[in-house]
Design a protein around this motif. Structure first.
Motif, PDB file in Angstrom:
ATOM      1  N   ILE A 147      -4.853  -1.549   8.199  1.00  0.00           N
ATOM      2  CA  ILE A 147      -4.866  -1.640   6.812  1.00  0.00           C
ATOM      3  C   ILE A 147      -4.234  -2.845   6.292  1.00  0.00           C
ATOM      4  CG2 ILE A 147      -3.922  -1.040   4.659  1.00  0.00           C
ATOM      5  CD1 ILE A 147      -4.764   1.945   5.324  1.00  0.00           C
ATOM      6  N   PRO A 148      -3.119  -3.494   7.046  1.00  0.00           N
ATOM      7  CA  PRO A 148      -2.769  -4.942   6.764  1.00  0.00           C
ATOM      8  C   PRO A 148      -3.767  -5.715   6.756  1.00  0.00           C
ATOM      9  CG  PRO A 148      -0.897  -3.773   7.836  1.00  0.00           C
ATOM     10  CD  PRO A 148      -2.373  -2.853   7.983  1.00  0.00           C
ATOM     11  N   PHE A 149      -4.372  -5.825   8.105  1.00  0.00           N
ATOM     12  CA  PHE A 149      -5.125  -6.803   8.257  1.00  0.00           C
ATOM     13  C   PHE A 149      -6.633  -6.920   7.553  1.00  0.00           C
ATOM     14  CE2 PHE A 149      -8.778  -9.204  10.659  1.00  0.00           C
ATOM     15  CZ  PHE A 149      -8.206 -10.255  10.999  1.00  0.00           C
ATOM     16  N   THR A 150      -7.209  -5.772   7.286  1.00  0.00           N
ATOM     17  CA  THR A 150      -8.307  -5.737   6.573  1.00  0.00           C
ATOM     18  C   THR A 150      -8.097  -5.942   5.238  1.00  0.00           C
ATOM     19  OG1 THR A 150      -9.313  -4.211   8.326  1.00  0.00           O
ATOM     20  CG2 THR A 150     -10.267  -4.139   5.973  1.00  0.00           C
ATOM     21  N   THR A 151      -7.001  -5.442   4.829  1.00  0.00           N
ATOM     22  CA  THR A 151      -6.487  -5.777   3.383  1.00  0.00           C
ATOM     23  C   THR A 151      -6.468  -7.383   3.137  1.00  0.00           C
ATOM     24  OG1 THR A 151      -5.440  -3.903   3.047  1.00  0.00           O
ATOM     25  CG2 THR A 151      -4.778  -5.704   1.498  1.00  0.00           C
ATOM     26  N   ARG A 167       2.178 -10.541   4.209  1.00  0.00           N
ATOM     27  CA  ARG A 167       2.493 -10.094   2.805  1.00  0.00           C
ATOM     28  C   ARG A 167       2.179  -8.672   2.657  1.00  0.00           C
ATOM     29  NH1 ARG A 167       0.151 -15.094  -0.291  1.00  0.00           N
ATOM     30  NH2 ARG A 167      -0.431 -16.163   1.944  1.00  0.00           N
ATOM     31  N   VAL A 168       1.483  -8.186   3.602  1.00  0.00           N
ATOM     32  CA  VAL A 168       0.941  -6.619   3.413  1.00  0.00           C
ATOM     33  C   VAL A 168       1.725  -5.703   3.968  1.00  0.00           C
ATOM     34  CG1 VAL A 168      -1.037  -5.039   3.527  1.00  0.00           C
ATOM     35  CG2 VAL A 168      -1.410  -7.466   3.131  1.00  0.00           C
ATOM     36  N   SER A 169       1.994  -4.541   3.261  1.00  0.00           N
ATOM     37  CA  SER A 169       3.184  -3.542   3.920  1.00  0.00           C
ATOM     38  C   SER A 169       2.611  -2.083   3.362  1.00  0.00           C
ATOM     39  CB  SER A 169       4.561  -3.887   3.601  1.00  0.00           C
ATOM     40  OG  SER A 169       4.746  -3.922   2.219  1.00  0.00           O
ATOM     41  N   TRP A 170       3.271  -1.141   3.863  1.00  0.00           N
ATOM     42  CA  TRP A 170       2.721   0.167   3.509  1.00  0.00           C
ATOM     43  C   TRP A 170       4.085   0.922   3.282  1.00  0.00           C
ATOM     44  CZ3 TRP A 170       4.010   5.128   5.542  1.00  0.00           C
ATOM     45  CH2 TRP A 170       3.509   5.939   5.066  1.00  0.00           C
ATOM     46  N   ARG A 171       4.032   1.757   2.340  1.00  0.00           N
ATOM     47  CA  ARG A 171       5.203   2.956   2.311  1.00  0.00           C
ATOM     48  C   ARG A 171       4.925   4.214   1.796  1.00  0.00           C
ATOM     49  NH1 ARG A 171       7.125   0.151  -2.900  1.00  0.00           N
ATOM     50  NH2 ARG A 171       6.933   1.690  -4.480  1.00  0.00           N
ATOM     51  N   ALA A 172       5.393   4.932   2.021  1.00  0.00           N
ATOM     52  CA  ALA A 172       5.205   6.511   1.808  1.00  0.00           C
ATOM     53  C   ALA A 172       5.332   6.975   0.369  1.00  0.00           C
ATOM     54  CB  ALA A 172       5.838   7.482   2.764  1.00  0.00           C
ATOM     55  N   ASP A 173       4.742   7.691  -0.034  1.00  0.00           N
ATOM     56  CA  ASP A 173       4.905   8.181  -1.433  1.00  0.00           C
ATOM     57  C   ASP A 173       5.287   9.746  -1.151  1.00  0.00           C
ATOM     58  OD1 ASP A 173       4.907   9.184  -3.844  1.00  0.00           O
ATOM     59  OD2 ASP A 173       2.711   8.910  -4.490  1.00  0.00           O
ATOM     60  N   PRO A 174       6.611   9.958  -1.491  1.00  0.00           N
ATOM     61  CA  PRO A 174       6.939  11.286  -1.068  1.00  0.00           C
ATOM     62  C   PRO A 174       6.554  12.273  -2.189  1.00  0.00           C
ATOM     63  CG  PRO A 174       8.858   9.969  -1.719  1.00  0.00           C
ATOM     64  CD  PRO A 174       7.796   9.019  -1.620  1.00  0.00           C
ATOM     65  N   SER A 223      -8.132  10.084   1.535  1.00  0.00           N
ATOM     66  CA  SER A 223      -6.917   9.257   1.448  1.00  0.00           C
ATOM     67  C   SER A 223      -7.336   8.158   0.284  1.00  0.00           C
ATOM     68  CB  SER A 223      -6.890   8.522   2.614  1.00  0.00           C
ATOM     69  OG  SER A 223      -5.687   7.588   2.698  1.00  0.00           O
ATOM     70  N   ARG A 224      -6.284   8.299  -0.803  1.00  0.00           N
ATOM     71  CA  ARG A 224      -6.475   7.246  -2.060  1.00  0.00           C
ATOM     72  C   ARG A 224      -5.110   6.608  -2.268  1.00  0.00           C
ATOM     73  NH1 ARG A 224     -10.960   7.624  -1.546  1.00  0.00           N
ATOM     74  NH2 ARG A 224     -12.603   8.207  -2.797  1.00  0.00           N
ATOM     75  N   PRO A 225      -4.605   5.982  -1.373  1.00  0.00           N
ATOM     76  CA  PRO A 225      -3.471   5.189  -1.733  1.00  0.00           C
ATOM     77  C   PRO A 225      -3.224   4.346  -3.073  1.00  0.00           C
ATOM     78  CG  PRO A 225      -4.465   4.026   0.072  1.00  0.00           C
ATOM     79  CD  PRO A 225      -5.331   5.268  -0.022  1.00  0.00           C
ATOM     80  N   THR A 226      -2.274   3.865  -3.416  1.00  0.00           N
ATOM     81  CA  THR A 226      -2.059   3.078  -4.487  1.00  0.00           C
ATOM     82  C   THR A 226      -1.926   1.592  -4.025  1.00  0.00           C
ATOM     83  OG1 THR A 226      -1.287   4.741  -6.037  1.00  0.00           O
ATOM     84  CG2 THR A 226      -0.784   2.254  -6.528  1.00  0.00           C
ATOM     85  N   VAL A 227      -2.566   0.757  -4.605  1.00  0.00           N
ATOM     86  CA  VAL A 227      -1.952  -0.815  -3.962  1.00  0.00           C
ATOM     87  C   VAL A 227      -1.444  -1.459  -5.279  1.00  0.00           C
ATOM     88  CG1 VAL A 227      -3.205  -2.978  -3.667  1.00  0.00           C
ATOM     89  CG2 VAL A 227      -4.327  -1.005  -2.506  1.00  0.00           C
ATOM     90  N   GLU A 228      -0.299  -1.896  -4.674  1.00  0.00           N
ATOM     91  CA  GLU A 228       0.706  -2.713  -5.735  1.00  0.00           C
ATOM     92  C   GLU A 228       0.409  -4.004  -5.296  1.00  0.00           C
ATOM     93  OE1 GLU A 228       4.361  -0.538  -7.450  1.00  0.00           O
ATOM     94  OE2 GLU A 228       5.046  -2.143  -6.116  1.00  0.00           O
ATOM     95  N   VAL A 262       0.907  -1.062   0.114  1.00  0.00           N
ATOM     96  CA  VAL A 262      -0.117   0.114   0.139  1.00  0.00           C
ATOM     97  C   VAL A 262       0.874   1.398  -0.143  1.00  0.00           C
ATOM     98  CG1 VAL A 262      -1.835   1.324   1.411  1.00  0.00           C
ATOM     99  CG2 VAL A 262      -1.810  -1.272   1.434  1.00  0.00           C
ATOM    100  N   ILE A 263       0.719   2.036  -0.947  1.00  0.00           N
ATOM    101  CA  ILE A 263       1.763   3.218  -1.190  1.00  0.00           C
ATOM    102  C   ILE A 263       0.842   4.361  -0.965  1.00  0.00           C
ATOM    103  CG2 ILE A 263       3.365   4.307  -2.837  1.00  0.00           C
ATOM    104  CD1 ILE A 263       3.336   1.581  -4.150  1.00  0.00           C
ATOM    105  N   GLY A 264       1.402   5.250  -0.181  1.00  0.00           N
ATOM    106  CA  GLY A 264       0.807   6.697   0.006  1.00  0.00           C
ATOM    107  C   GLY A 264      -0.439   6.741   0.613  1.00  0.00           C
TER     108      GLY A 264
END
Length: 478
Positions: free
Chosen positions: A346-350, A380-387, A400-405, A316-318
């Motif tokens: 978000i990791p668990f619900t995803t 297998r779910v993680s999050w990272r920032a989108d600078p 909030s509209r993160p990108t899911v990769e 999950v990005i941004g």
């Protein structure tokens, strides 16, 4: 109201709006939405009475305090003083994190439990509140709540400033709702706003790291304070003045913004209702910040016919600060110990969405929190920032509209950013879906509610504007 060239008298203007708003000024589309809000709020609150462990604790505490049996504890069927009912029922409304969302958090749980508690109290005293008055009271409260939020132009302000707007604004929107139900005039309503303001609170600290029971109870506190504010104002207690625009008022002291968007707060009072463009209903029982990731995962899962075994990783990005809040600390978010922790992850619900293709109430039961397949996916779910992402102005979760990769084991990498979510104004939920959600939630009530009463309640709410005593809805469900 004419265009607001300045903010002098903002509190008085909102008080006058709350005191004088007529049912006949409400657009038909708003009336329909408000009735849906009543149905949805009652359903999720009653469902929590049997599903949330803290519900019984709160109900028992309220009963032990004694006092007049004025208002019903939803799902339990027993009656307590109105302020205690507002505390318990407002808290019940958020325990499942299934309540509706809009600008300023969750507008219904800080207004509807307040309105119904006082309507029931007045009914028992021989002064019933009709459905049109109840609806105009809720309209006034939700309108003020929404306008307070949209006047704030600080990017991602609820995270940046650390406030939970449901509770913070709820002391004012709830007080406005309560004042209208009690028939207070403009001066008394201004006093109610001032008394509500003096109780104001709502820090986001309750949701940092592992969630606490304070996360579900924040609307209860503001609801209790709102009832107290209006009832004291009715007796002649004078509240603080200029609590919106004053030197130490809401914007300067709490939001730390001396130049909010005053026209967004004050223009079109009684004519324009921004709730119509902002309000949404939840189709999944989890924090609003999970909706965009749920939507993106479901779209990818469905479009590419992906099975859980094919997924190597989901990143999950941004998104806004809420996405980060719901993703860190990562190991804690992957292994929630309580239902409320899982709903705020978000990791668990995803992982739930990827494994089951849906997110339901049963996915947060004790057994479901230890589901091996879901936990393996959560790893297998993680999050990272989108600078490079621009932070949007405002604080609601819908921004909030993160990108899911999604990384698949065959080497493919799929990416999706949700363009809206189910239940939002552009993707409205059908009345039949809301009624089905209501029946499902009510089936978990602490005290069984027979099906004929459930159907009767749905019919009454759908015809709320024609009811002579709005408290009948609560009596049917008790």
């Amino acid at each position: 109201m004419k265009s607001a060239d300045h903010h002098n008298g903002a509190t008085q203007a909102l008080a006058h709006h709350a005191a004088t708003l007529s049912f006949y000024a409400l657009p038909p589309s708003l009336v329909v939405m408000l009735k849906q809000c009543v149905l949805d709020t009652l359903g999720v609150a009653i469902g929590a009475s049997g599903l949330a462990p803290e519900a019984k604790i709160l109900a028992e505490h309220a009963l032990e305090q004694g006092g007049k049996a004025d208002s019903t504890l939803l799902g339990f069927g027993t009656a307590v003083p109105a302020s205690s009912a507002a505390l318990v029922n407002g808290s019940l409304g958020h325990m499942l994190d299934y309540d509706d969302v809009g600008a300023g958090g969750h507008v219904s749980i800080v207004t509807i439990p307040v309105a119904l508690a006082l309507a029931e109290k007045r009914s028992r005293a021989g002064h019933p509140v009709n459905g049109r008055t109840l609806l105009s009271a809720i309209a006034a409260g939700t309108d003020i709540h929404t306008r307070l939020n949209q006047a704030i132009r600080i990017p991602d302000w609820t995270i940046a400033e650390g406030w939970f707007p449901t509770q913070m604004f709820g002391f004012l929107s709830g007080a406005a709702t309560a004042a209208h139900v009690l028939g207070l005039d403009s001066v008394q309503t201004e006093n109610a706003l001032g008394i509500g303001f003096n109780q104001m609170s709502g820090s986001r600290q309750m949701a940092v790291g592992a969630a606490t029971h304070m996360r579900s109870m924040q609307a209860g506190f503001s609801g209790q304070g709102a009832v107290l504010a209006a009832e004291l104002a009715a007796r002649g207690i004078v509240g603080s003045k200029e609590v919106i625009e004053g030197r130490y008022g809401l914007f300067r002291t709490y939001v730390r913004d001396a130049t909010p968007d005053w026209p967004s707060l004050l223009d079109g009072l009684g004519h324009d209702f921004p709730l119509l463009a902002k309000h949404g209903f939840k189709v999944w029982p989890a924090c609003g910040y999970t909706r965009a990731t749920n939507t993106a995962v479901l779209e990818l899962r469905t479009e590419y016919n992906i099975t859980p075994d094919e997924v190597a990783a989901i990143i999950v990005i941004g998104g806004t600060g809420g996405a980060q809040l719901l993703s860190e600390p990562l190991e804690t978010k992957r292994r929630p110990q309580l239902a409320i922790d899982g709903k705020f992850s978000i990791p668990f619900t995803t992982a739930v969405m990827m494994v089951h293709g849906n997110v339901q109430l049963r996915d947060y039961t004790e057994a479901a929190l230890h589901d091996p397949a879901v936990l393996a996916m959560a790893d297998r779910v993680s999050w990272r920032a989108d600078p490079d992402a621009e932070v949007p102005v405002g604080g609601e979760s819908a921004l909030s509209r993160p990108t899911v990769e999604m990384h698949l084991r065959d080497g493919r990498v799929l990416s999706r950013k949700a363009n809206g979510v189910p239940g939002d104004p552009r993707h409205p939920i059908a009345q039949t879906q809301l009624e089905a959600k209501f029946r499902d939630c009510v089936s978990f009530a602490a005290k069984t509610i027979h099906s004929e009463r459930v159907e009767r309640a749905i019919a009454l709410i759908n015809d709320l504007e024609n009811m002579t005593d709005a408290a009948e809805i609560v009596r049917v469900l008790a």
